[in-house]
Every structure is written in structure tokens, then in C-alpha cells.
Design a protein around this motif. Structure first.
Motif, PDB file in Angstrom:
ATOM      1  N   PRO A 102       0.809  -1.228   0.000  1.00 18.58           N
ATOM      2  CA  PRO A 102       0.000   0.000   0.000  1.00 18.58           C
ATOM      3  C   PRO A 102       0.841   1.276   0.000  1.00 18.58           C
ATOM      4  O   PRO A 102       0.406   2.294  -0.516  1.00 18.58           O
ATOM      5  CB  PRO A 102      -0.815  -0.115   1.294  1.00 18.58           C
ATOM      6  N   ARG A 103       2.028   1.230   0.558  1.00 15.60           N
ATOM      7  CA  ARG A 103       2.835   2.447   0.647  1.00 15.60           C
ATOM      8  C   ARG A 103       3.369   2.868  -0.711  1.00 15.60           C
ATOM      9  O   ARG A 103       3.429   4.053  -1.021  1.00 15.60           O
ATOM     10  CB  ARG A 103       3.995   2.255   1.616  1.00 15.60           C
ATOM     11  N   VAL A 104       3.746   1.913  -1.542  1.00 14.99           N
ATOM     12  CA  VAL A 104       4.380   2.244  -2.819  1.00 14.99           C
ATOM     13  C   VAL A 104       3.539   1.807  -4.005  1.00 14.99           C
ATOM     14  O   VAL A 104       4.047   1.636  -5.104  1.00 14.99           O
ATOM     15  CB  VAL A 104       5.790   1.623  -2.908  1.00 14.99           C
ATOM     16  N   ALA A 105       2.254   1.611  -3.795  1.00 12.86           N
ATOM     17  CA  ALA A 105       1.370   1.244  -4.897  1.00 12.86           C
ATOM     18  C   ALA A 105       1.361   2.352  -5.946  1.00 12.86           C
ATOM     19  O   ALA A 105       1.663   3.515  -5.651  1.00 12.86           O
ATOM     20  CB  ALA A 105      -0.037   1.001  -4.367  1.00 12.86           C
ATOM     21  N   ASN A 106       1.008   1.981  -7.144  1.00 12.93           N
ATOM     22  CA  ASN A 106       0.879   2.940  -8.232  1.00 12.93           C
ATOM     23  C   ASN A 106      -0.518   3.559  -8.157  1.00 12.93           C
ATOM     24  O   ASN A 106      -1.472   3.035  -8.710  1.00 12.93           O
ATOM     25  CB  ASN A 106       1.081   2.238  -9.573  1.00 12.93           C
ATOM     26  N   TYR A 107      -0.603   4.675  -7.465  1.00 12.55           N
ATOM     27  CA  TYR A 107      -1.889   5.345  -7.295  1.00 12.55           C
ATOM     28  C   TYR A 107      -2.181   6.199  -8.517  1.00 12.55           C
ATOM     29  O   TYR A 107      -1.441   7.131  -8.820  1.00 12.55           O
ATOM     30  CB  TYR A 107      -1.890   6.194  -6.031  1.00 12.55           C
ATOM     31  N   VAL A 108      -3.256   5.873  -9.217  1.00 16.33           N
ATOM     32  CA  VAL A 108      -3.554   6.552 -10.470  1.00 16.33           C
ATOM     33  C   VAL A 108      -4.842   7.354 -10.427  1.00 16.33           C
ATOM     34  O   VAL A 108      -5.075   8.202 -11.296  1.00 16.33           O
ATOM     35  CB  VAL A 108      -3.606   5.556 -11.639  1.00 16.33           C
ATOM     36  N   TYR A 109      -5.689   7.083  -9.469  1.00 16.90           N
ATOM     37  CA  TYR A 109      -6.943   7.822  -9.346  1.00 16.90           C
ATOM     38  C   TYR A 109      -6.935   8.585  -8.031  1.00 16.90           C
ATOM     39  O   TYR A 109      -6.564   8.045  -6.990  1.00 16.90           O
ATOM     40  CB  TYR A 109      -8.143   6.870  -9.391  1.00 16.90           C
ATOM     41  N   TRP A 110      -7.375   9.845  -8.109  1.00 18.26           N
ATOM     42  CA  TRP A 110      -7.324  10.721  -6.950  1.00 18.26           C
ATOM     43  C   TRP A 110      -8.635  11.464  -6.772  1.00 18.26           C
ATOM     44  O   TRP A 110      -9.288  11.844  -7.746  1.00 18.26           O
ATOM     45  CB  TRP A 110      -6.195  11.745  -7.108  1.00 18.26           C
ATOM     46  N   GLY A 111      -8.989  11.687  -5.521  1.00 13.49           N
ATOM     47  CA  GLY A 111     -10.129  12.518  -5.228  1.00 13.49           C
ATOM     48  C   GLY A 111      -9.738  13.984  -5.214  1.00 13.49           C
ATOM     49  O   GLY A 111      -8.570  14.331  -5.419  1.00 13.49           O
TER      50      GLY A 111
END
Length: 120
Positions: A102-111
Motif C-alpha cells: 500500500p505504501r508504494v502502490a501505483n496510485y492513479v486515481y485521486w479525489g
């Protein structure tokens, strides 16, 4: 297209509590995270949770005070924040992405973010 909508921010006194919510449209099999950004500072990782909920990772600054949870059936992720400090004041963002960590996931969608202000 995935949409994330945060809610629950506000003004609270130091030592108080708030619960942030993130409503997720679409699929729920994402790793989810909360980030925050204070004025003049870079956005920082706060906490993340795997899609199953079995893995959670907290920034040292919030360990023992914040708790992340998710309800996939409701397409929702929550951040319970206790013992809030003035330095927790920031815009909090919910994010969705992929990755086993979870810390280094590829976050692609943001609020769009929700403001949390903690007064001293």
C-alpha cells in the motif's frame, strides 16, 4: 472511469477526532490510500490498505492514532483520525491504484480532497 469523493473533513480542536470517508465509483479491487498536503509542503503518504484489507501500512507520524478501513460492499474507504494534532492540518486525498504494498502502490486515481484543520 473511477471517481473518488472524500467527505468528513472539518475543523477540530487538538486531541479531537474526525472520520474521513471516500466513496469509490466502479470496481473496488484497488489498493486504496490516504495522502495529505499541507500548505507549502509536498503531498505525503498517510496510510494505505490492500484491496482485501489484509495489508495496511501507516506513516510513522500517524501510527497509533489513525486507522484505515474499507467496506468493499459499500465501495467505501474510511480514515478514523484520533488524538489529532495541529500538524495534522492538511488537505486529505483519497487515492486508488495497484500494488501489493500500500505504501508504494501505483496510485492513479485521486479525489479532490477534503480539508482538515486542527486548532491548538
Amino acid at each position: 472511469q473511477v471517481q473518488l469523493v472524500e467527505s468528513g473533513g472539518g475543523l477540530v480542536q487538538a486531541g479531537g477526532s474526525l472520520t474521513l470517508s471516500c466513496a469509490v465509483s466502479g470496481r473496488t479491487t484497488y489498493t486504496m490510500g490516504w495522502f495529505r498536503q499541507a500548505p507549502g509542503k509536498e503531498r505525503e503518504f498517510v496510510v494505505g490498505i490492500s484491496w482485501s484489507g489484509s495489508s495496511r501500512d501507516y506513516a510513522d507520524s500517524v501510527k497509533g492514532r489513525f486507522t484505515i478501513s474499507r467496506e468493499n460492499a459499500k465501495n467505501a474507504v474510511y480514515l478514523q483520525m484520533n488524538s489529532l494534532k495541529p500538524e495534522d492540518s492538511a488537505v486529505y486525498y483519497c487515492a486508488a491504484g495497484w500494488g501489493t504494498s500500500p505504501r508504494v502502490a501505483n496510485y492513479v486515481y485521486w479525489g479532490q480532497g477534503t480539508q482538515v484543520t486542527v486548532s491548538s
